[in-house]
Structures are given as structure tokens and as C-alpha cells.
Write a protein that holds these residues in place. Structure first.
Motif, PDB file in Angstrom:
ATOM      1  N   HIS B 103       0.876  -1.232   0.039  1.00  0.00           N
ATOM      2  CA  HIS B 103       0.087   0.184   0.130  1.00  0.00           C
ATOM      3  C   HIS B 103       1.007   1.194  -0.050  1.00  0.00           C
ATOM      4  N   LYS B 104       1.912   1.137  -0.238  1.00  0.00           N
ATOM      5  CA  LYS B 104       2.998   2.257  -0.242  1.00  0.00           C
ATOM      6  C   LYS B 104       3.120   2.500  -1.763  1.00  0.00           C
ATOM      7  N   ALA B 110      -4.288  -1.427   1.608  1.00  0.00           N
ATOM      8  CA  ALA B 110      -3.612  -1.803   2.694  1.00  0.00           C
ATOM      9  C   ALA B 110      -4.492  -2.891   3.341  1.00  0.00           C
ATOM     10  N   PRO B 111      -3.988  -3.818   4.161  1.00  0.00           N
ATOM     11  CA  PRO B 111      -2.964  -4.053   4.742  1.00  0.00           C
ATOM     12  C   PRO B 111      -2.062  -5.061   3.949  1.00  0.00           C
ATOM     13  N   PHE B 147       2.508 -15.601  11.577  1.00  0.00           N
ATOM     14  CA  PHE B 147       1.508 -15.358  12.536  1.00  0.00           C
ATOM     15  C   PHE B 147       0.047 -15.733  11.956  1.00  0.00           C
ATOM     16  N   GLY B 148      -0.157 -17.246  11.893  1.00  0.00           N
ATOM     17  CA  GLY B 148      -1.485 -17.651  11.530  1.00  0.00           C
ATOM     18  C   GLY B 148      -1.869 -17.583  10.007  1.00  0.00           C
ATOM     19  N   CYS B 149      -3.005 -16.934   9.886  1.00  0.00           N
ATOM     20  CA  CYS B 149      -3.430 -16.870   8.438  1.00  0.00           C
ATOM     21  C   CYS B 149      -2.601 -15.584   7.542  1.00  0.00           C
ATOM     22  N   ILE B 151      -2.202 -13.247   4.233  1.00  0.00           N
ATOM     23  CA  ILE B 151      -3.181 -12.523   3.947  1.00  0.00           C
ATOM     24  C   ILE B 151      -4.095 -12.690   2.849  1.00  0.00           C
ATOM     25  N   GLY B 152      -5.163 -12.515   2.721  1.00  0.00           N
ATOM     26  CA  GLY B 152      -6.116 -12.920   1.484  1.00  0.00           C
ATOM     27  C   GLY B 152      -6.890 -11.662   1.219  1.00  0.00           C
ATOM     28  N   LEU B 154      -9.368  -8.749  -0.371  1.00  0.00           N
ATOM     29  CA  LEU B 154      -9.173  -7.665  -1.221  1.00  0.00           C
ATOM     30  C   LEU B 154      -7.816  -6.929  -1.421  1.00  0.00           C
ATOM     31  N   PRO B 155      -6.947  -6.807  -0.112  1.00  0.00           N
ATOM     32  CA  PRO B 155      -5.720  -6.372  -0.547  1.00  0.00           C
ATOM     33  C   PRO B 155      -5.045  -7.381  -1.387  1.00  0.00           C
TER      34      PRO B 155
END
Lengths: 272, 272
Positions: B103-104, B110-111, B147-149, B151-152, B154-155
């Protein structure tokens, strides 16, 4: 994972196994004593998953909270599958921490979760204390355990947007449960279908053992895919493709009309 | 934060201070020697922020990479403000790790971030090895450091969607830089405006010291807010409200026509 990252050991409380898989809440004391014996000190944290995603068993968290309190051990309830769909009372459960997954039971977009803290917040939400040695820059507004930027953007917007809706739906939990229990009863009436987990059921996630569907899949030209495809034809989506021995399903949030349609769809498929 | 979480110390490489704030790349060796002296061992990791978000200075990462390699210390480049807008070559920089913020500079929601690894992946992406003591459940597909899941949602979808666009725009970096440099020159011509950071500038993030705007704000009825409001009237948004002593601005991705409009807007405001 958090335990492994911190280099600490995990001790597990057993469940009763097939067909109920009920967490043996009364064994929490026993396990705490075991830890005390083995490590010379009490556990650092007691964790309970309020409702598991496999069988949809809702555990008596209040009893575990009492045990945790009697030993003076912090108590964390993982409410990923309960907070947002049914009433959850941290105080009653004597929970110090509650973890909630926004994209599980809170009707929000992933990735977002909430950690609700009653005690120990000074410890858990510790600010970054280190300052850089040359520039003297420090980061008092950053929390060590939040890893940099906390979450924002669409997931947060969606959570803010859905919250009032979630509050309303939790109030209707009892009537939801009524539909769910009716659906389970109807499914078992079809024959060759058996609900696993506690009975009567206290959660919307429902796990059926379905030997009859497995039998059909063996002689069906679409093999294990027949079920998902037949359901899709009838407007029911989301069932994992290819699985027929077991079926995990939720009728949460459906109207009575729609719950009956789901039952009728299964009846129709079995009568084919 | 990661350092504090792991209980390790940070040592900072100085910059040259006002007005250039250039990271003193040549001092990396010196700092490594200092660490060796003080702690009796080499640093665990050398980190370089490829371009900083304050002055938009792009650092000579290749030189730092050579120093890191000569000491055999793993090297991480934080490309949050470079990867996605300008060419970044990990191999050339001899970087073992590259961190990118979706997101930069990657035009995504994000995130989401990316960690690109050339070496040490076995160590960093270690699977969870602990198994539960009673059920024997293990989690070989979970990564301790994720740490677990992962990311998935919309990001991730947005990142997949924007990637081809990002690839194309990086190819146009040189012509972007041309517009940015022209804009800086024009802004300085207005008088009472001075660009901080390296010159000629190598990045789209541009930091101006603007005593002339500060002077205007002191006698303007809208005080420090006049600038953002005047710019908004001219269709230029995103400038932090209330600030006039300094101005951080980017004309990245604007056409020549639009860059000229931004310059004209400032000229117009100053001539008022």
C-alpha cells in the motif's frame, strides 16, 4: 504459533472423541496441576476456543474461567466463531483476553481481528521503549506487539460499517438456534446422515457424517463432485467440492423459508 | 519493533543532517566494527531503507551490500518507497531480504506487504514444528513468522490486479524523474522555497522548506490552513492541513500538463 515464537510449551486439554468431541472442561484443573508438577510453575496463559470450527461445540467458558481464576492464571477466550453471532460476556466468563476474527463471525473483510483486554493491557500493549542511538528518534506511539502499522483501509471501514448490523443480529441468536436445530433434526430424518458434536447443538456450524452421500458418490458419474454441483443447481453454494463423507454446513442467517429450501434440496438429491 | 520484540539492540548509521540528510553509507563499516567491539560479535542483520519518506533520498544500496557481503552479514533492504515506482535489483544490491509495502509504492490496498528472500528462506520461513501433546495435531503448513493466516481478500486481489500496471510504470521511471526534477527547479524559482534532501533529486517524494508560505500564514485569516484550502480550490488535494513551514509533495504519475498546473497553482497562490 505464538507459543513457538516465544519458545514456550503447549499442553492440550483432551476432548471426548467420536461422536461428540466435547472439550473436557473439568480437565483444565488436572492439566494445570500437570504443568505445575512438570515445569515447577503455573501456566502463563489458559486458552479456550469458545466454539470450534470443526464440530461447532460451544464450550462452557464460565467453568474454565472459574478454574483459571482459582489458580490466578490469565485466561484467554478465542471467540473467533462466537463473538458476532451469539452473546459473549467476557465478565461472566472471567476472561482477561478475548480474540475475535473480524472476517469470521463479524461480517467484515479480511484481514482484521480484535483483541479485547480486561486486564494486563499495560503489559500487552507496551509501547516501543528503545530509541535510536544516533538520531535519538523514539516511537512511543508504536506498540511492540502490533508490529508497525495497525490495520486500516477497507477491512477497518467494513468493520465499522457492519458493527451495528452485528449488534442487531446477535440479539436474534435464540431464534437462529431454533432454525439450526430444526434443520439438524430434518437432515437426520433423511436417513444415513448423522450430526457430530454436541446435542442439542448450540452453534450454527454444523458437521454431518454422511455415509449415504459417500455411497452415492461411488456410483455417480460426477463422483464426489455430484453433491456440490446438485446443490449449486438449487442455488446453494459454498459446500466444499469433492467431499461427501462429511459435510460442514451453516444455515445461519437464512429465513425459515430458505432453511426449508436447503432441507428440500437434500431430500430431492437423495430421492433422485 | 521487531528488534525490541526479539530483545536485540539497534545501532544507527548517521546522516549528514541539514539540508541534505544523506545517509552516510561509508559509515556502515565503521558501525559494524563498533558492534563487533562492543558485543563481541557481528550484527545479526544490516538494514537499509532504500529511500526514506522524509526527504526522498535514494541511498546507494549497492555500496552497503558490498560492505555487508564483505562481513558475511545478512542484508535487508526496505524498499517500501522504491519497489513499484523505480527499478530495484536485489542481486545488484546483494540484498538477502527485500521488504515491500503493497500500500505504499505498489498501488495496492492496505494492509499488505511482501518479503522477498534470496537466502535464509529455510530459517525465516520455518514451519511450525510443535505438535499438540494430546491430539498429536501438527501444523506443517503454517509458518511461525507469518502469524496464522497469511493475507488474503481484497488487499491480495488488488495487488494481483495492479501488478501488471506497476511493472509498466517502473519502466517509465526516468521520464517521471525528469518531470519531478523540473518541478523542483520551478518551485525553487518561485523564491522562498528550498528543496531538502539530495540534489539532483532521485525520488518522487519531495520535501520543500517553505519560509515564504509560513510568512503568509502568519497574516492570512485562515492561518496555516490557507495553503491546503487554496490548493484544493485548484484541484490539488492531499497536502497536510495546517502545515506551511515544510511541504511534502509528490507529482509522481502526473502528466507534464498536470505537473505544470501544480507549479502554476503555487505561483498563483504566492502572487495573490
Amino acid at each position: 504459533m505464538a507459543a513457538e515464537l516465544c519458545g514456550i510449551s503447549l499442553v492440550e486439554v483432551p476432548n471426548t472423541g467420536y461422536p461428540e468431541f466435547r472439550i473436557q472442561v473439568e480437565k483444565y484443573s488436572e492439566k494445570i496441576e500437570e504443568v505445575k508438577e512438570k515445569f515447577g510453575k503455573l501456566p502463563a496463559l489458559i486458552i479456550l476456543t469458545h466454539a470450534d470450527p470443526y464440530y461447532g461445540n460451544v464450550v462452557d467458558a464460565e467453568k474454565v474461567g472459574e478454574i483459571a481464576e482459582s489458580y490466578g492464571v490469565p485466561f484467554m477466550v478465542n471467540a473467533a466463531y462466537t463473538a458476532g453471532i451469539m452473546p459473549v460476556d467476557m465478565k461472566k466468563m472471567k476472561a482477561d483476553f478475548l480474540t475475535i476474527s473480524a472476517h469470521k463471525s463479524m461480517a467484515s473483510l479480511a484481514p482484521l481481528g480484535f483483541l479485547v483486554i480486561r486486564e494486563y493491557s499495560d503489559h500487552v500493549l507496551r509501547s516501543v521503549s528503545a530509541a535510536l542511538d544516533w538520531s535519538k528518534r523514539s516511537f512511543p506511539n508504536k506498540m511492540v506487539n502490533l508490529f508497525g502499522c495497525s490495520i486500516g483501509g477497507l477491512p477497518l471501514i467494513s468493520a465499522m460499517h457492519t458493527f451495528p448490523y452485528v449488534v442487531e443480529r446477535v440479539k436474534k441468536w435464540n431464534s437462529e438456534l431454533e432454525k439450526i436445530r430444526w434443520f439438524i433434526e430434518e437432515m437426520e430424518k433423511l436417513g444415513g446422515i448423522k450430526q457430530l458434536g454436541e446435542k442439542p447443538h448450540n452453534h450454527h456450524l454444523t458437521h454431518f457424517e454422511t455415509p449415504i452421500l459417500w455411497e452415492i458418490s461411488k456410483r455417480h458419474k460426477r463422483r464426489g463432485f455430484f453433491l456440490a454441483e446438485e446443490l449449486e443447481e438449487r442455488g446453494i453454494i459454498g459446500v466444499q467440492r469433492g467431499l461427501t463423507k462429511h459435510l460442514k454446513i451453516s444455515v445461519y442467517g437464512l429465513s425459515w423459508e430458505e432453511v426449508k429450501q436447503v432441507r428440500d434440496a437434500f431430500q430431492d438429491i437423495l430421492n433422485k
